[in-house]
Design a protein around this motif. Structure first.
Motif, mmCIF file in Angstrom:
data_model
loop_
_atom_site.group_PDB
_atom_site.id
_atom_site.type_symbol
_atom_site.label_atom_id
_atom_site.label_comp_id
_atom_site.label_asym_id
_atom_site.label_seq_id
_atom_site.Cartn_x
_atom_site.Cartn_y
_atom_site.Cartn_z
ATOM 1 N N GLU A 111 6.949 7.233 -2.835
ATOM 2 C CA GLU A 111 6.787 5.774 -2.842
ATOM 3 C C GLU A 111 7.672 5.106 -1.796
ATOM 4 O O GLU A 111 7.437 3.960 -1.418
ATOM 5 C CB GLU A 111 7.164 5.180 -4.208
ATOM 6 C CG GLU A 111 6.499 5.787 -5.407
ATOM 7 C CD GLU A 111 7.247 6.984 -5.962
ATOM 8 O OE1 GLU A 111 8.086 6.815 -6.859
ATOM 9 O OE2 GLU A 111 6.987 8.093 -5.511
ATOM 10 N N ASP A 150 14.677 -0.272 -7.266
ATOM 11 C CA ASP A 150 14.393 -0.569 -8.660
ATOM 12 C C ASP A 150 13.847 0.705 -9.297
ATOM 13 O O ASP A 150 12.756 1.167 -8.954
ATOM 14 C CB ASP A 150 13.378 -1.708 -8.765
ATOM 15 C CG ASP A 150 13.097 -2.111 -10.198
ATOM 16 O OD1 ASP A 150 13.795 -1.627 -11.117
ATOM 17 O OD2 ASP A 150 12.163 -2.912 -10.407
ATOM 18 N N THR A 151 14.609 1.285 -10.211
ATOM 19 C CA THR A 151 14.230 2.573 -10.793
ATOM 20 C C THR A 151 12.966 2.482 -11.643
ATOM 21 O O THR A 151 12.346 3.511 -11.920
ATOM 22 C CB THR A 151 15.385 3.138 -11.644
ATOM 23 O OG1 THR A 151 15.811 2.145 -12.580
ATOM 24 C CG2 THR A 151 16.545 3.535 -10.760
ATOM 25 N N ASN A 152 12.556 1.291 -12.032
ATOM 26 C CA ASN A 152 11.311 1.151 -12.784
ATOM 27 C C ASN A 152 10.079 1.307 -11.898
ATOM 28 O O ASN A 152 8.983 1.529 -12.401
ATOM 29 C CB ASN A 152 11.266 -0.209 -13.496
ATOM 30 C CG ASN A 152 12.347 -0.331 -14.541
ATOM 31 O OD1 ASN A 152 12.685 0.638 -15.203
ATOM 32 N ND2 ASN A 152 12.919 -1.518 -14.661
ATOM 33 N N GLN A 153 10.233 1.170 -10.586
ATOM 34 C CA GLN A 153 9.114 1.298 -9.651
ATOM 35 C C GLN A 153 8.879 2.737 -9.205
ATOM 36 O O GLN A 153 7.895 3.020 -8.542
ATOM 37 C CB GLN A 153 9.350 0.437 -8.411
ATOM 38 C CG GLN A 153 9.336 -1.038 -8.678
ATOM 39 C CD GLN A 153 9.589 -1.834 -7.408
ATOM 40 O OE1 GLN A 153 10.013 -1.286 -6.400
ATOM 41 N NE2 GLN A 153 9.320 -3.125 -7.459
ATOM 42 N N ILE A 154 9.761 3.645 -9.569
ATOM 43 C CA ILE A 154 9.658 5.034 -9.126
ATOM 44 C C ILE A 154 8.650 5.760 -10.006
ATOM 45 O O ILE A 154 8.810 5.844 -11.208
ATOM 46 C CB ILE A 154 11.028 5.740 -9.178
ATOM 47 C CG1 ILE A 154 12.040 5.000 -8.310
ATOM 48 C CG2 ILE A 154 10.894 7.179 -8.734
ATOM 49 C CD1 ILE A 154 13.441 5.517 -8.455
ATOM 50 N N LYS A 155 7.605 6.285 -9.374
ATOM 51 C CA LYS A 155 6.590 7.023 -10.114
ATOM 52 C C LYS A 155 6.969 8.495 -10.257
ATOM 53 O O LYS A 155 6.594 9.153 -11.223
ATOM 54 C CB LYS A 155 5.235 6.923 -9.411
ATOM 55 C CG LYS A 155 4.696 5.509 -9.385
ATOM 56 C CD LYS A 155 3.418 5.431 -8.585
ATOM 57 C CE LYS A 155 2.989 3.988 -8.450
ATOM 58 N NZ LYS A 155 1.931 3.833 -7.454
ATOM 59 N N LYS A 157 9.875 10.105 -10.903
ATOM 60 C CA LYS A 157 11.255 10.185 -11.399
ATOM 61 C C LYS A 157 11.697 11.616 -11.671
ATOM 62 O O LYS A 157 12.882 11.920 -11.618
ATOM 63 C CB LYS A 157 11.397 9.377 -12.692
ATOM 64 C CG LYS A 157 11.363 7.898 -12.491
ATOM 65 C CD LYS A 157 11.552 7.158 -13.794
ATOM 66 C CE LYS A 157 11.431 5.673 -13.555
ATOM 67 N NZ LYS A 157 11.564 4.890 -14.762
#
Length: 162
Positions: A111, A150-155, A157
């Motif tokens: 990403e 932003d760690t929430n945007q990482i697909k 992980k």
């Protein structure tokens, strides 16, 4: 008999900061400059981050430091690497016995293809000032951009588990 329930949401908690770094520096030089700017001592880890994809497998270099005083882990990880594949030619001509080597570019976090490196700071209890770290990293020569991811945007992980 007692029933124990596990809430899988507890395992999804993110306890790290991730900072993307855009630079043309080699990994060892970047680690050296980061050691000068921050109060850490990154050293090359023998345990590289391994990723398996359909084209093959590749290893991403990793520099590591554990701050035992604050129990914080620092990881500098390469984001871009290549997988080399051997392909034989299928034609009957002059070059039919020549094996071709095909290179495929692989990313730790697809990403963020433009990021060259990631600085992963683990086990932080809000004792780390990320904006101050970003400012210090931006002051390194040949570093063009530094930003918090932003760690929430990482697909992908799972690639950050090491």
């Amino acid at each position: 008999m007692a029933i124990h329930k596990l809430d899988l949401g507890e395992f999804d908690e993110v306890d790290y900061f991730l900072i993307a770094i855009h630079t043309s520096l080699e990994d060892y030089r970047l680690a050296y400059f980061i050691n000068q700017k921050l109060p850490i001592n990154l050293a090359k880890s023998k345990e590289e981050v391994q990723i398996n994809i359909k084209e093959g497998e590749t290893n991403f270099t990793r520099f590591y430091h554990f701050d035992s005083e604050n129990t914080i882990s620092w990881n500098l990880i390469q984001n871009k690497n290549e997988v080399l594949q051997q392909k034989a030619a299928n034609s009957d001509d002059l070059f039919s016995n020549v094996a071709m080597e095909i290179s495929t570019k692989v990313f730790l976090l697809p990403e963020f293809k433009k990021a060259d490196y990631f600085l992963k700071i683990e086990n932080t209890d809000d004792t780390i000032n990320v904006s101050e770290i970003k400012t210090l990293l931006n002051s390194i020569d040949n570093v063009s951009t530094v930003y918090a991811v932003d760690t929430n945007q990482i697909k992908s992980k799972n690639n950050l588990i090491f």
